[in-house]
Design an enzyme around this catalytic site. Structure first.
Site, PDB file in Angstrom:
ATOM      1  N   PRO A   1       1.278  13.448   4.598  1.00  0.00           N
ATOM      2  CG  PRO A   1      -0.823  13.165   4.861  1.00  0.00           C
ATOM      3  CD  PRO A   1       0.224  13.957   4.573  1.00  0.00           C
ATOM      4  CD  GLU A   2      -1.822  12.725  -1.112  1.00  0.00           C
ATOM      5  OE1 GLU A   2      -1.433  12.310  -2.211  1.00  0.00           O
ATOM      6  OE2 GLU A   2      -2.392  13.736  -0.963  1.00  0.00           O
TER       7      GLU A   2
ATOM      8  CE  LYS B   1      -1.338   7.588   0.520  1.00  0.00           C
ATOM      9  NZ  LYS B   1      -3.032   7.708   0.864  1.00  0.00           N
TER      10      LYS B   1
ATOM     11  NE  ARG C   1      -8.118  14.458  11.371  1.00  0.00           N
ATOM     12  CZ  ARG C   1      -8.482  14.618  10.318  1.00  0.00           C
ATOM     13  NH1 ARG C   1      -8.295  15.408   9.402  1.00  0.00           N
ATOM     14  NH2 ARG C   1      -9.786  13.958  10.105  1.00  0.00           N
TER      15      ARG C   1
ATOM     16  NE  ARG D   1     -10.372  11.522   2.009  1.00  0.00           N
ATOM     17  CZ  ARG D   1      -9.121  11.266   1.706  1.00  0.00           C
ATOM     18  NH1 ARG D   1      -8.693  10.348   1.245  1.00  0.00           N
ATOM     19  NH2 ARG D   1      -8.326  11.904   2.496  1.00  0.00           N
TER      20      ARG D   1
END
Length: 258
Positions: free
Chosen positions: A2-3, A57, A110, A248
Site C-alpha cells: 500500500p505505499e 497511495k 484485511r 505504530r
DNA sequence: CTCCATGTTTAGAA
DNA sequence: CTTCTAAACATGGA
C-alpha cells in the site's frame, strides 16, 4: 501493497492490460465496495478504461472525461488481472468485469481497501484535501512543510494532507537516509536538513519504484531490511531502536539519526 | 491466547 | 485552532 511505490508498481503492471477494455459490471461487497458509494461519485456504467494515474497511495482508473474509479489499497490490497476462465484468487473482495469476459480482481485479506467512483482525480484530491504527491515534492515544499508545524518529523511525513504517498515503512527509510530522528520537532530541522530530507524522499521512492517495490531487491545499505527488533544498523553496526509513534512502531538508528 | 501488521478516520484529551 | 493518543475497522500470521 500500500505505499506509493507499491501502488505505482501495480499501476504500471495493470495499465497496459486494462486500457481500452470496457466495463460490463462491477461486483463486490461492503466495506470494500459500497454499491451506493460506487454510483454516487460518477456513472461508470458501460464506460471504457482510458488510462490510469496515481496520487499518493490512490490509484485512478480513468473512464473517459469526467469519470473514473479511485482505488485505495488499505494495508493488504492488490489487483490481479484475470482471463475469462481463471478462478477467483484468494481474498477476492471485488471484481471489475469487462465486456470480453476478462476481469480485474481486487484482493484484500484485511478489507481496509476501498473502491469508489469519482468525476476525476483532481476532484478527489481536493475533496480529500491531499497534499502534493511525494514524487513531485519540491525542495521549497519540504522547507515550508518543516517550518509550518512543530510536531515530530515522522508524523509530518505520514500526514497525507501535507504530502501524499509516504507510509510507515518508507518514512523510516527516508529518515534513516536523512539521518534525522523520527521524533525530532520539525521546527528544529535546519534548512540543510530539510534539503537532505527532500533528497531522501525522492531518492528512496524513486529507487523503490525502479525496483518494482520488491523489498528483496532493496540495497543492503537500506534500513528497511533491518526493520525488526534486535537487528543492526547497516551504517554503523549498532542495534536499531524502535519507538511507538501514533500507535505504530518506528525503527531507527539512535547513533546515526539525531 | 498474545502481539503485530505497508492505512484512514474519528472521538476525546491536552 | 493544533497536536497527539487510543480506538475502531477486519483479518491473518507468528
Amino acid at each position: 501493497m500500500p505505499e506509493l511505490p507499491e501502488v505505482e508498481t501495480i499501476r504500471k503492471e495493470i495499465t497496459p492490460v486494462i486500457t481500452g477494455r470496457c466495463l460490463s459490471r462491477i461486483s463486490g461487497f461492503r466495506p470494500t465496495l459500497d454499491p451506493e458509494d460506487l454510483h454516487r461519485g460518477a456513472d461508470v456504467q458501460g464506460k471504457c478504461v482510458s488510462g490510469t494515474s496515481r496520487h499518493g497511495k490512490y490509484l485512478y482508473a480513468g473512464l473517459g472525461a469526467g469519470c473514473g474509479l479511485v482505488i485505495h489499497f488499505g494495508m493488504t490490497g492488490d489487483l490481479r488481472f484475470l482471463g475469462p476462465g481463471d478462478e477467483d484468487p484468494p481474498y477476492c473482495r471485488a471484481q471489475i468485469v469487462f465486456k470480453d469476459g476478462s476481469r480485474l480482481a481486487f484482493t484484500d485479506p484485511r478489507r481496509f481497501g476501498r473502491i469508489v467512483s469519482s468525476r476525476g482525480l483532481k476532484e478527489f484530491i481536493a475533496a480529500k484535501g491531499l497534499g502534493p504527491d511525494a514524487l513531485v515534492l519540491t525542495r521549497t515544499n519540504v522547507r515550508e512543510m518543516v517550518r509550518a508545524s512543530r510536531r515530530g518529523v515522522k508524523l509530518l511525513l505520514l500526514d497525507q494532507h501535507r504530502v501524499a504517498g509516504i507510509g510507515n515503512i518508507y518514512a523510516d527509510e527516508i529518515l534513516f537516509q536523512s539521518r534525522i530522528h523520527p521524533l525530532r520537532e520539525t521546527r528544529t530541522v535546519s534548512v540543510k536538513e530539510a534539503d537532505s530530507l527532500h533528497k531522501a524522499i525522492l531518492s528512496v521512492l524513486k529507487t523503490a519504484v525502479r525496483l518494482s517495490a520488491d523489498m528483496d531487491r532493496y540495497p543492503s545499505g537500506w534500513l528497511i531490511p533491518r526493520r525488526a527488533p534486535g537487528r543492526t544498523c547497516p551504517a554503523c553496526g549498532g542495534e536499531v531502536s524502535r519507538v511507538m509513534i501514533a500507535g505504530r512502531y518506528s525503527y531507527f538508528c539512535p547513533s546515526c539519526q539525531q
